[in-house]
Design a protein around this motif. Structure first.
Motif, PDB file in Angstrom:
ATOM      1  N   LYS A 176       0.785  -1.370   0.215  1.00  0.00           N
ATOM      2  CA  LYS A 176      -0.313   0.152   0.034  1.00  0.00           C
ATOM      3  C   LYS A 176       1.174   1.909   0.152  1.00  0.00           C
ATOM      4  N   PRO A 177       1.217   2.275  -0.863  1.00  0.00           N
ATOM      5  CA  PRO A 177       1.782   3.070  -0.856  1.00  0.00           C
ATOM      6  C   PRO A 177       1.969   3.932   0.254  1.00  0.00           C
ATOM      7  N   SER A 178       2.887   4.682   0.485  1.00  0.00           N
ATOM      8  CA  SER A 178       2.612   5.652   1.963  1.00  0.00           C
ATOM      9  C   SER A 178       3.584   6.635   1.391  1.00  0.00           C
ATOM     10  N   LYS A 179       3.430   6.788   1.876  1.00  0.00           N
ATOM     11  CA  LYS A 179       4.729   9.114   1.553  1.00  0.00           C
ATOM     12  C   LYS A 179       5.068   9.706   2.931  1.00  0.00           C
ATOM     13  N   ALA A 180       5.195   8.234   4.201  1.00  0.00           N
ATOM     14  CA  ALA A 180       5.523   8.598   5.926  1.00  0.00           C
ATOM     15  C   ALA A 180       6.506   8.188   5.820  1.00  0.00           C
ATOM     16  N   LYS A 181       8.280   8.777   6.847  1.00  0.00           N
ATOM     17  CA  LYS A 181       9.385   8.981   6.610  1.00  0.00           C
ATOM     18  C   LYS A 181       9.233   7.957   7.725  1.00  0.00           C
ATOM     19  N   THR A 182       8.927   7.943   8.578  1.00  0.00           N
ATOM     20  CA  THR A 182       8.811   7.972   9.687  1.00  0.00           C
ATOM     21  C   THR A 182       7.460   7.146  10.497  1.00  0.00           C
ATOM     22  N   ILE A 183       8.203   6.028  11.265  1.00  0.00           N
ATOM     23  CA  ILE A 183       7.000   4.686  11.707  1.00  0.00           C
ATOM     24  C   ILE A 183       5.340   5.320  12.419  1.00  0.00           C
ATOM     25  N   ASP A 184       6.024   6.433  13.199  1.00  0.00           N
ATOM     26  CA  ASP A 184       4.347   7.095  13.710  1.00  0.00           C
ATOM     27  C   ASP A 184       4.089   8.428  11.940  1.00  0.00           C
ATOM     28  N   GLU A 185       4.319   8.460  11.425  1.00  0.00           N
ATOM     29  CA  GLU A 185       3.824   8.835  10.494  1.00  0.00           C
ATOM     30  C   GLU A 185       3.157   7.230   9.398  1.00  0.00           C
ATOM     31  N   TYR A 186       4.199   6.720   9.503  1.00  0.00           N
ATOM     32  CA  TYR A 186       3.737   5.232   8.726  1.00  0.00           C
ATOM     33  C   TYR A 186       2.376   4.646   9.731  1.00  0.00           C
ATOM     34  N   ILE A 187       2.297   4.801  10.655  1.00  0.00           N
ATOM     35  CA  ILE A 187       1.146   4.580  11.729  1.00  0.00           C
ATOM     36  C   ILE A 187      -0.919   4.957  11.288  1.00  0.00           C
ATOM     37  N   ALA A 188      -0.022   6.493  11.787  1.00  0.00           N
ATOM     38  CA  ALA A 188      -1.120   7.768  11.501  1.00  0.00           C
ATOM     39  C   ALA A 188      -1.825   8.052   9.914  1.00  0.00           C
ATOM     40  N   SER A 189      -1.110   6.957   8.725  1.00  0.00           N
ATOM     41  CA  SER A 189      -1.512   7.025   7.244  1.00  0.00           C
ATOM     42  C   SER A 189      -2.725   5.473   7.533  1.00  0.00           C
ATOM     43  N   ILE A 190      -2.313   5.158   8.301  1.00  0.00           N
ATOM     44  CA  ILE A 190      -3.617   3.371   8.167  1.00  0.00           C
ATOM     45  C   ILE A 190      -4.981   4.026   8.647  1.00  0.00           C
ATOM     46  N   GLU A 191      -5.988   3.852   8.181  1.00  0.00           N
ATOM     47  CA  GLU A 191      -7.393   3.885   7.993  1.00  0.00           C
ATOM     48  C   GLU A 191      -7.544   3.134   9.519  1.00  0.00           C
ATOM     49  N   GLU A 192      -8.283   3.179   9.957  1.00  0.00           N
ATOM     50  CA  GLU A 192      -8.954   2.135  10.894  1.00  0.00           C
ATOM     51  C   GLU A 192      -9.932   0.845  10.467  1.00  0.00           C
ATOM     52  N   PRO A 193      -9.698   0.067  10.964  1.00  0.00           N
ATOM     53  CA  PRO A 193      -9.330  -0.847  11.766  1.00  0.00           C
ATOM     54  C   PRO A 193      -8.225  -1.834  11.794  1.00  0.00           C
ATOM     55  N   ARG A 194      -7.800  -1.107  10.812  1.00  0.00           N
ATOM     56  CA  ARG A 194      -6.575  -1.568  10.167  1.00  0.00           C
ATOM     57  C   ARG A 194      -5.437  -1.017  11.322  1.00  0.00           C
ATOM     58  N   LYS A 195      -5.497   0.810  11.996  1.00  0.00           N
ATOM     59  CA  LYS A 195      -3.996   1.256  12.412  1.00  0.00           C
ATOM     60  C   LYS A 195      -4.292   0.673  13.926  1.00  0.00           C
ATOM     61  N   SER A 196      -5.458   0.277  14.552  1.00  0.00           N
ATOM     62  CA  SER A 196      -5.291  -0.791  15.672  1.00  0.00           C
ATOM     63  C   SER A 196      -4.117  -1.940  15.440  1.00  0.00           C
ATOM     64  N   GLU A 197      -4.888  -3.010  14.958  1.00  0.00           N
ATOM     65  CA  GLU A 197      -3.526  -3.806  14.742  1.00  0.00           C
ATOM     66  C   GLU A 197      -2.920  -3.667  14.063  1.00  0.00           C
ATOM     67  N   ILE A 198      -2.233  -3.095  13.156  1.00  0.00           N
ATOM     68  CA  ILE A 198      -0.883  -2.421  13.264  1.00  0.00           C
ATOM     69  C   ILE A 198      -0.213  -2.328  14.484  1.00  0.00           C
ATOM     70  N   LYS A 199      -0.923  -1.072  15.793  1.00  0.00           N
ATOM     71  CA  LYS A 199      -0.371  -0.834  16.502  1.00  0.00           C
ATOM     72  C   LYS A 199      -0.276  -1.821  17.638  1.00  0.00           C
ATOM     73  N   LYS A 200      -0.994  -2.234  17.726  1.00  0.00           N
ATOM     74  CA  LYS A 200      -0.803  -4.067  18.178  1.00  0.00           C
ATOM     75  C   LYS A 200       0.319  -5.277  18.241  1.00  0.00           C
ATOM     76  N   LEU A 201       0.362  -5.018  16.830  1.00  0.00           N
ATOM     77  CA  LEU A 201       2.030  -5.391  16.000  1.00  0.00           C
ATOM     78  C   LEU A 201       2.670  -5.802  16.758  1.00  0.00           C
ATOM     79  N   ASP A 202       2.969  -4.310  16.000  1.00  0.00           N
ATOM     80  CA  ASP A 202       3.822  -2.868  16.541  1.00  0.00           C
ATOM     81  C   ASP A 202       4.569  -3.140  17.938  1.00  0.00           C
ATOM     82  N   SER A 203       3.443  -3.244  18.986  1.00  0.00           N
ATOM     83  CA  SER A 203       3.928  -3.044  20.263  1.00  0.00           C
ATOM     84  C   SER A 203       3.868  -4.746  20.459  1.00  0.00           C
TER      85      SER A 203
END
Length: 141
Positions: free
Chosen positions: A3-30
Motif C-alpha cells: 500500500k503506497p505511503s509517503k511516510a518517513k517515520t514509524i509514527d507517520e506510517y501508523i498515522a496514515s493507516i485507516e481503522e480498524p487496520r491502524k489499531s491492529e498494526i499498533k498492537k502488532l508493533d507493540s
C-alpha cells in the motif's frame, strides 16, 4: 501489493493507516517490540522494520534489510521474518501452524490478528531473529 505511503517515520506510517487496520498494526508493533526487544525499530522500505542486518549475495549484491518487518498491505497485514534453518525459511517451516494465514517464503499474511496464534508468531519471530544473527538469513537451494 504494498500500500503506497509517503511516510518517513514509524509514527507517520501508523498515522496514515485507516481503522480498524491502524489499531491492529499498533498492537502488532507493540507485540513485536516486546517479543524481540533487542531489535531496534525503524521505518524502511514502506514498512516497519526491526533490527537491520547486512546481507551479501554470491553475486556480490549487498545491502541492509530488517530481520523482522510489519506492513499494512492493500488487502492484508504482512509480517516478514528473515531467517532460515539452512534449508527453508522459518515462516515457511511453520506454515501448518498458521492455518488461517497465507505463507510465503518469509512472509505471513493475514486479514486480522484473530487469524493467527500470537504465541506461535512469537516463536517464529524469535527463531527468525536467532537464525539471522547466526548468519542464516536466506535458505540455501
Amino acid at each position: 501489493m504494498f500500500k503506497p505511503s509517503k511516510a518517513k517515520t514509524i509514527d507517520e506510517y501508523i498515522a496514515s493507516i485507516e481503522e480498524p487496520r491502524k489499531s491492529e498494526i499498533k498492537k502488532l508493533d507493540s507485540f513485536i517490540r516486546k517479543t524481540v526487544p533487542g531489535l531496534k525499530p525503524y521505518f524502511a522500505f514502506n514498512m516497519l522494520g526491526y533490527g537491520p542486518f547486512h546481507y551479501k549475495y554470491a553475486s556480490g549484491q549487498e545491502g541492509d534489510w530488517p530481520i523482522i518487518s510489519l506492513a499494512s498491505q492493500k488487502n492484508y497485514i504482512s509480517v516478514y521474518v528473515c531467517g532460515a534453518d539452512g534449508k527453508q525459511y522459518i515462516a515457511e517451516k511453520h506454515k501448518k501452524d498458521f492455518p488461517k494465514a497465507s505463507i510465503g517464503k518469509s512472509c505471513i499474511r493475514f486479514k486480522k490478528i484473530e487469524d493467527i496464534d500470537l504465541d506461535t508468531l512469537a516463536k517464529v519471530i524469535k527463531e527468525g531473529k536467532k537464525a539471522t544473527e547466526k548468519g542464516m538469513a536466506f535458505a540455501q537451494k
